[in-house]
Design a protein around this motif. Structure first.
Motif, PDB file in Angstrom:
ATOM      1  N   UNK A 130      -3.000  -3.831  -1.177  1.00 33.29           N
ATOM      2  CA  UNK A 130      -4.397  -3.564  -1.492  1.00 33.29           C
ATOM      3  C   UNK A 130      -5.346  -4.240  -0.496  1.00 33.29           C
ATOM      4  N   UNK A 131      -5.101  -5.506  -0.194  1.00 28.26           N
ATOM      5  CA  UNK A 131      -6.100  -6.259   0.572  1.00 28.26           C
ATOM      6  C   UNK A 131      -6.055  -6.019   2.078  1.00 28.26           C
ATOM      7  N   UNK A 132      -4.912  -5.627   2.618  1.00 32.06           N
ATOM      8  CA  UNK A 132      -4.788  -5.470   4.073  1.00 32.06           C
ATOM      9  C   UNK A 132      -5.101  -4.049   4.526  1.00 32.06           C
ATOM     10  N   UNK A 133      -5.693  -3.947   5.703  1.00 23.63           N
ATOM     11  CA  UNK A 133      -5.870  -2.646   6.351  1.00 23.63           C
ATOM     12  C   UNK A 133      -4.547  -2.286   7.028  1.00 23.63           C
ATOM     13  N   UNK A 134      -4.195  -1.013   7.003  1.00 26.57           N
ATOM     14  CA  UNK A 134      -2.988  -0.538   7.681  1.00 26.57           C
ATOM     15  C   UNK A 134      -3.417   0.625   8.574  1.00 26.57           C
ATOM     16  N   UNK A 135      -3.628   0.313   9.854  1.00 24.32           N
ATOM     17  CA  UNK A 135      -4.115   1.307  10.805  1.00 24.32           C
ATOM     18  C   UNK A 135      -3.233   2.534  10.899  1.00 24.32           C
ATOM     19  N   UNK A 136      -1.910   2.332  10.881  1.00 24.70           N
ATOM     20  CA  UNK A 136      -0.973   3.455  11.017  1.00 24.70           C
ATOM     21  C   UNK A 136      -1.111   4.456   9.873  1.00 24.70           C
ATOM     22  N   UNK A 137      -1.634   4.014   8.739  1.00 28.15           N
ATOM     23  CA  UNK A 137      -1.811   4.891   7.574  1.00 28.15           C
ATOM     24  C   UNK A 137      -3.280   5.237   7.337  1.00 28.15           C
ATOM     25  N   UNK A 138      -4.158   4.812   8.242  1.00 28.92           N
ATOM     26  CA  UNK A 138      -5.610   4.971   8.053  1.00 28.92           C
ATOM     27  C   UNK A 138      -6.062   4.409   6.715  1.00 28.92           C
ATOM     28  N   UNK A 139      -5.428   3.305   6.294  1.00 31.01           N
ATOM     29  CA  UNK A 139      -5.750   2.657   5.033  1.00 31.01           C
ATOM     30  C   UNK A 139      -6.687   1.482   5.295  1.00 31.01           C
ATOM     31  N   UNK A 189       5.151  -1.429 -10.261  1.00 28.09           N
ATOM     32  CA  UNK A 189       6.447  -1.819 -10.794  1.00 28.09           C
ATOM     33  C   UNK A 189       7.621  -1.493  -9.891  1.00 28.09           C
ATOM     34  N   UNK A 190       7.375  -0.799  -8.788  1.00 30.16           N
ATOM     35  CA  UNK A 190       8.440  -0.393  -7.880  1.00 30.16           C
ATOM     36  C   UNK A 190       8.248  -1.004  -6.496  1.00 30.16           C
ATOM     37  N   UNK A 191       7.022  -0.966  -6.008  1.00 26.34           N
ATOM     38  CA  UNK A 191       6.725  -1.448  -4.661  1.00 26.34           C
ATOM     39  C   UNK A 191       6.336  -0.297  -3.773  1.00 26.34           C
ATOM     40  N   UNK A 192       6.832  -0.291  -2.564  1.00 24.66           N
ATOM     41  CA  UNK A 192       6.452   0.705  -1.573  1.00 24.66           C
ATOM     42  C   UNK A 192       7.257   1.994  -1.746  1.00 24.66           C
ATOM     43  N   UNK A 193       6.552   3.109  -1.864  1.00 25.14           N
ATOM     44  CA  UNK A 193       7.201   4.407  -2.017  1.00 25.14           C
ATOM     45  C   UNK A 193       7.808   4.934  -0.722  1.00 25.14           C
ATOM     46  N   UNK A 194       7.434   4.330   0.409  1.00 32.37           N
ATOM     47  CA  UNK A 194       7.987   4.742   1.711  1.00 32.37           C
ATOM     48  C   UNK A 194       8.626   3.536   2.408  1.00 32.37           C
ATOM     49  N   UNK A 195       9.222   2.661   1.621  1.00 35.23           N
ATOM     50  CA  UNK A 195       9.734   1.398   2.140  1.00 35.23           C
ATOM     51  C   UNK A 195      10.619   1.585   3.370  1.00 35.23           C
ATOM     52  N   UNK A 233       5.280   1.778   8.040  1.00 29.24           N
ATOM     53  CA  UNK A 233       4.848   1.484   9.412  1.00 29.24           C
ATOM     54  C   UNK A 233       5.162   0.050   9.829  1.00 29.24           C
ATOM     55  N   UNK A 234       5.144  -0.183  11.125  1.00 30.27           N
ATOM     56  CA  UNK A 234       5.509  -1.496  11.653  1.00 30.27           C
ATOM     57  C   UNK A 234       4.582  -2.599  11.153  1.00 30.27           C
ATOM     58  N   UNK A 235       3.284  -2.303  10.966  1.00 35.31           N
ATOM     59  CA  UNK A 235       2.366  -3.308  10.444  1.00 35.31           C
ATOM     60  C   UNK A 235       2.804  -3.826   9.084  1.00 35.31           C
ATOM     61  N   UNK A 236       3.366  -2.955   8.267  1.00 36.31           N
ATOM     62  CA  UNK A 236       3.877  -3.351   6.947  1.00 36.31           C
ATOM     63  C   UNK A 236       5.234  -4.059   7.093  1.00 36.31           C
ATOM     64  N   UNK A 237       6.077  -3.564   7.982  1.00 33.15           N
ATOM     65  CA  UNK A 237       7.400  -4.167   8.193  1.00 33.15           C
ATOM     66  C   UNK A 237       7.313  -5.614   8.652  1.00 33.15           C
ATOM     67  N   UNK A 238       6.357  -5.900   9.511  1.00 38.10           N
ATOM     68  CA  UNK A 238       6.296  -7.228  10.111  1.00 38.10           C
ATOM     69  C   UNK A 238       5.443  -8.212   9.326  1.00 38.10           C
ATOM     70  N   UNK A 239       4.650  -7.744   8.375  1.00 42.46           N
ATOM     71  CA  UNK A 239       3.770  -8.650   7.640  1.00 42.46           C
ATOM     72  C   UNK A 239       4.547  -9.470   6.606  1.00 42.46           C
ATOM     73  N   UNK A 240       4.294 -10.758   6.598  1.00 46.29           N
ATOM     74  CA  UNK A 240       4.755 -11.653   5.539  1.00 46.29           C
ATOM     75  C   UNK A 240       3.599 -12.572   5.208  1.00 46.29           C
TER      76      UNK A 240
END
Length: 186
Positions: free
Chosen positions: A34-43, A55-61, A65-72
């Motif tokens: 919710x809080x982060x922008x994700x450029x690859x998804x235009x979010x 209750x599940x998490x990411x539907x496209x886990x 995109x790499x921005x989501x993969x690398x974020x911790x």
């Protein structure tokens, strides 16, 4: 590290009572979605990702995109940070820049002042005090507003990008002033 805290960007090896390496997982927390922008998804920041499933998490886990993969978030990276600091508990995602010079408290849009509640606020003030004068800064972001959290005061920067080049100066009286290097504060 100053004050016994581990510098951001370095992981400590934490072990549970049985001596096994303790590993954290997001669990039910999806606040970064919710809080982060994700450029690859235009979010944009502040909007729940269309792919986040309650209750599940990411539907496209598998293909996220790499921005989501690398974020911790910092909570995941720091094995010694208590459960009570998990983002879904505090309504704040702790983030940092690539150089470890900025600790950024990104608030849930539904709880824009969450950074001001303890134990989060006490931790942010403590980190600001421990790192003051070292080139590291602490920021809180709520919606379009950003604050610098200094040891003695919080400075409302207004609408400024948390990635902007900031110059922080503490005057002889202890008053903190912040100027933005490139575009100026809005």
């Amino acid at each position: 590290a100053q004050g016994g805290r581990q510098p951001l960007g370095q992981r400590a090896a934490a072990r549970d009572l049985g001596g096994r390496l303790a590993v954290k997982a997001c669990g039910p927390c999806t606040l970064c979605c919710r809080v982060l922008a994700v450029g690859e998804l235009d979010k944009p920041a502040g909007r729940t990702c269309a792919h986040q499933k309650t209750g599940v998490g990411c539907g496209i886990y598998e293909t996220r995109p790499s921005g989501c993969r690398t974020f911790e978030c910092v909570w995941l990276m720091d094995p010694e940070m208590p459960h009570r600091f998990r983002p879904d508990q505090t309504k704040v995602v702790l983030d940092q820049d690539a150089q470890g010079l900025r600790l950024i408290a990104r608030c849930d849009p539904a709880n824009p002042q969450a950074w001001r509640r303890n134990p989060m606020y006490a931790a942010l003030k403590g980190y600001a005090a421990d790192t003051w004068g070292t080139g590291r800064i602490v920021l809180a972001v709520a919606g379009h507003r950003t604050w610098l959290i200094a040891p003695r005061e919080d400075v409302d920067l207004g609408e400024v990008d948390s990635d902007a080049e900031l110059r922080v100066v503490e005057g002889p009286s202890g008053k903190v002033t912040v100027t933005e290097g490139m575009a100026g504060l809005r």
